[in-house]
Design a protein around this motif. Structure first.
Motif, short mmCIF file in Angstrom:
data_model
loop_
_atom_site.label_atom_id
_atom_site.label_comp_id
_atom_site.label_asym_id
_atom_site.label_seq_id
_atom_site.Cartn_x
_atom_site.Cartn_y
_atom_site.Cartn_z
N LEU A 240 -23.75 8.50 -17.25
CA LEU A 240 -23.82 9.35 -16.06
C LEU A 240 -22.53 9.35 -15.26
CD1 LEU A 240 -27.44 8.90 -14.69
CD2 LEU A 240 -26.53 10.53 -16.32
N ALA A 241 -21.69 8.35 -15.43
CA ALA A 241 -20.42 8.32 -14.70
C ALA A 241 -19.30 9.01 -15.48
CB ALA A 241 -20.03 6.87 -14.41
N GLY A 242 -19.60 9.51 -16.65
CA GLY A 242 -18.59 10.15 -17.48
C GLY A 242 -18.28 11.58 -17.07
N SER A 243 -17.24 12.13 -17.65
CA SER A 243 -16.77 13.46 -17.26
C SER A 243 -17.78 14.56 -17.59
CB SER A 243 -15.44 13.76 -17.95
OG SER A 243 -15.58 13.73 -19.37
N ARG A 244 -18.69 14.32 -18.55
CA ARG A 244 -19.66 15.34 -18.94
C ARG A 244 -20.96 15.24 -18.14
NH1 ARG A 244 -19.98 15.14 -25.38
NH2 ARG A 244 -21.29 16.97 -24.99
N SER A 245 -21.03 14.34 -17.19
CA SER A 245 -22.26 14.14 -16.42
C SER A 245 -22.66 15.41 -15.68
CB SER A 245 -22.05 13.01 -15.41
OG SER A 245 -23.18 12.87 -14.57
N ARG A 246 -23.96 15.70 -15.71
CA ARG A 246 -24.50 16.85 -14.98
C ARG A 246 -25.06 16.45 -13.63
NH1 ARG A 246 -28.97 18.35 -17.28
NH2 ARG A 246 -29.13 16.59 -18.71
N LEU A 247 -25.00 15.17 -13.30
CA LEU A 247 -25.58 14.68 -12.05
C LEU A 247 -24.56 14.85 -10.92
CD1 LEU A 247 -28.03 13.32 -10.74
CD2 LEU A 247 -26.99 11.11 -11.28
N ARG A 248 -24.56 16.05 -10.33
CA ARG A 248 -23.59 16.40 -9.30
C ARG A 248 -24.28 17.21 -8.21
NH1 ARG A 248 -17.93 17.38 -12.49
NH2 ARG A 248 -18.48 16.33 -14.43
N CYS A 249 -23.70 17.21 -7.03
CA CYS A 249 -24.23 18.04 -5.94
C CYS A 249 -23.08 18.50 -5.05
CB CYS A 249 -25.29 17.30 -5.14
SG CYS A 249 -24.76 15.77 -4.40
N ARG B 262 -34.04 13.28 -11.88
CA ARG B 262 -34.95 13.49 -13.02
C ARG B 262 -34.45 14.60 -13.94
NH1 ARG B 262 -39.18 13.34 -8.80
NH2 ARG B 262 -40.18 11.29 -8.81
N ASP B 263 -33.91 15.66 -13.37
CA ASP B 263 -33.52 16.82 -14.17
C ASP B 263 -32.17 16.65 -14.86
OD1 ASP B 263 -35.83 18.06 -13.34
OD2 ASP B 263 -34.86 19.31 -11.82
N ASN B 264 -31.33 15.75 -14.36
CA ASN B 264 -29.97 15.70 -14.86
C ASN B 264 -29.50 14.34 -15.36
OD1 ASN B 264 -28.77 18.50 -14.13
ND2 ASN B 264 -29.82 17.88 -12.27
N SER B 265 -30.39 13.38 -15.39
CA SER B 265 -29.97 12.06 -15.86
C SER B 265 -30.59 11.69 -17.19
CB SER B 265 -30.32 10.98 -14.84
OG SER B 265 -31.72 10.77 -14.79
N SER B 266 -31.66 12.36 -17.59
CA SER B 266 -32.37 11.94 -18.78
C SER B 266 -31.57 12.24 -20.05
CB SER B 266 -33.74 12.63 -18.87
OG SER B 266 -33.59 14.02 -18.86
N VAL B 267 -31.78 11.38 -21.04
CA VAL B 267 -31.14 11.54 -22.34
C VAL B 267 -32.21 11.68 -23.39
CG1 VAL B 267 -29.61 10.47 -24.02
CG2 VAL B 267 -29.16 10.18 -21.58
N ARG C 29 -23.79 12.73 -1.35
CA ARG C 29 -25.03 12.01 -1.07
C ARG C 29 -25.01 10.67 -1.79
NH1 ARG C 29 -28.80 15.88 0.39
NH2 ARG C 29 -29.85 14.20 1.50
N VAL C 30 -25.98 9.82 -1.45
CA VAL C 30 -26.05 8.49 -2.06
C VAL C 30 -27.45 8.24 -2.59
CG1 VAL C 30 -25.91 6.00 -1.67
CG2 VAL C 30 -24.22 7.52 -0.62
N TRP D 243 -28.19 -0.29 -8.20
CA TRP D 243 -27.10 0.59 -8.60
C TRP D 243 -26.98 1.66 -7.52
CZ3 TRP D 243 -30.50 -1.55 -11.97
CH2 TRP D 243 -29.98 -2.24 -13.08
N TRP D 244 -25.79 1.83 -7.00
CA TRP D 244 -25.51 2.80 -5.94
C TRP D 244 -24.71 3.94 -6.55
CZ3 TRP D 244 -27.52 1.65 -1.08
CH2 TRP D 244 -27.99 0.34 -0.93
N LEU D 245 -25.25 5.13 -6.46
CA LEU D 245 -24.61 6.32 -7.04
C LEU D 245 -24.12 7.22 -5.92
CD1 LEU D 245 -26.78 5.25 -9.16
CD2 LEU D 245 -26.74 7.55 -10.10
N ARG D 246 -22.82 7.36 -5.83
CA ARG D 246 -22.23 8.29 -4.85
C ARG D 246 -22.08 9.64 -5.55
NH1 ARG D 246 -18.27 4.70 -1.06
NH2 ARG D 246 -18.70 2.67 -1.97
N LEU D 247 -22.87 10.60 -5.09
CA LEU D 247 -22.90 11.91 -5.73
C LEU D 247 -22.00 12.89 -4.98
CD1 LEU D 247 -26.73 12.26 -6.39
CD2 LEU D 247 -25.00 11.11 -7.78
N SER D 248 -21.37 13.77 -5.74
CA SER D 248 -20.52 14.80 -5.17
C SER D 248 -20.35 15.88 -6.23
CB SER D 248 -19.16 14.23 -4.76
OG SER D 248 -18.43 13.85 -5.92
N GLN D 249 -19.35 16.74 -6.05
CA GLN D 249 -19.08 17.75 -7.07
C GLN D 249 -18.39 17.15 -8.30
OE1 GLN D 249 -17.36 21.47 -5.47
NE2 GLN D 249 -17.83 20.71 -3.42
N ASP D 250 -17.97 15.91 -8.20
CA ASP D 250 -17.35 15.20 -9.32
C ASP D 250 -18.38 14.29 -9.98
OD1 ASP D 250 -14.77 16.28 -8.75
OD2 ASP D 250 -14.59 14.84 -7.09
#
Length: 252
Positions: free
Chosen positions: A155-164, A246-251, A168-169, A184-191
């Motif tokens: 999820l931290a890779g360049s192809r990750s779809r988990l963005r907003c 749920r929509d963007n982290s599952s594999v 947000r955190v 695990w703390w996920l800082r979400l952004s456009q990246d």
């Protein structure tokens, strides 16, 4: 976890998968993978094991995964043979093995042992789901490691779809870590997300998360890898972020 532990889990789960698949039958549907029958599951993982074996044997360039499974009557022995070859290669490989890998790891050998252990463990769940008799347990430390691989690797890779659009955190907390909760703390952004793991206090600069998931390590492991419902997992805060996860982290 040590490399030898990953190899032993790979051995155990690979054997459990083969046993469950044969008992379920090649035509049985695989509920977590609606487009698959058991033969598709076994063919896929047999191909993955052979693909990984090529890298552990020293391949330094990425290669396309090719699945060339035999007819049903030979499928079980073909799968078990590929599984055994992978175990043999991992066991015999030197600690300073040099080969291609696609996620950060202390060494290529540890990467492939870890990645194939989780690949096989998740698909073992699929085979047991096809059999319909519940799933064998996972070690808590292994489930924690699987969460970590997904969040800090995939999820931290360049192809990750988990963005907003707006920063947000998200906090994901396994309540049953060896010395207390693991966060695990996920800082979400456009990246791609920035992910930090802590045992207790949040990282510097983070206060109350916008959304938080908390539950047992195994429940989170299966849910985040798209292999189980979010039953038993407490979700608080912004529900839209829960849906985003749920929509963007599952594999699959």
């Amino acid at each position: 976890m040590e490399t030898a532990e990953f190899i032993e889990i790979l051995r155990q789960d690979g054997e459990l998968l083969a046993d469950a698949a044969e008992a379920a039958g090649w035509d049985a549907p695989v509920p977590p993978c609606p487009d698959w029958r058991v033969r598709d599951l076994v063919a896929h993982l047999g191909g993955v094991h052979r693909w990984a074996t090529g890298f552990v044997a020293g391949a330094t360039q990425p290669a396309r995964l090719v699945v060339d499974a035999p007819p049903d009557e030979a499928l079980a022995s073909w799968y078990r043979d590929g599984h055994r070859q992978l175990l043999d290669r991992l066991t015999a490989a030197p600690a300073d093995l040099e080969c291609w890998a696609f996620l950060p790891a202390p060494s290529p050998l540890e990467f492939w042992a870890r990645r194939q252990a989780h690949e096989t463990a998740i698909h073992r769940f699929d085979a047991e789901a096809a059999l319909g008799k519940g799933h064998s347990p996972y070690r808590t430390d292994f489930a924690l490691d699987g969460i970590d691989e997904l969040l800090t690797g995939f999820l931290a890779g360049s192809r990750s779809r988990l963005r907003c659009q707006t920063p947000r955190v998200l906090r994901i907390q396994a309540a049953d870590g060896p010395s207390g909760p693991v966060d695990w703390w996920l800082r979400l952004s456009q990246d791609p997300p920035r992910v930090e793991r802590t045992d207790g206090a949040p990282p510097v600069g983070i206060g109350t998360p916008d959304c938080a998931f908390s539950g047992p390590a195994t429940a989170l492991y299966l849910a985040l890898w798209n292999r189980g419902p979010y039953d038993g997992i407490e979700v608080t805060g912004d529900g839209s972020l829960a849906e985003l996860l749920r929509d963007n982290s599952s594999v699959t």
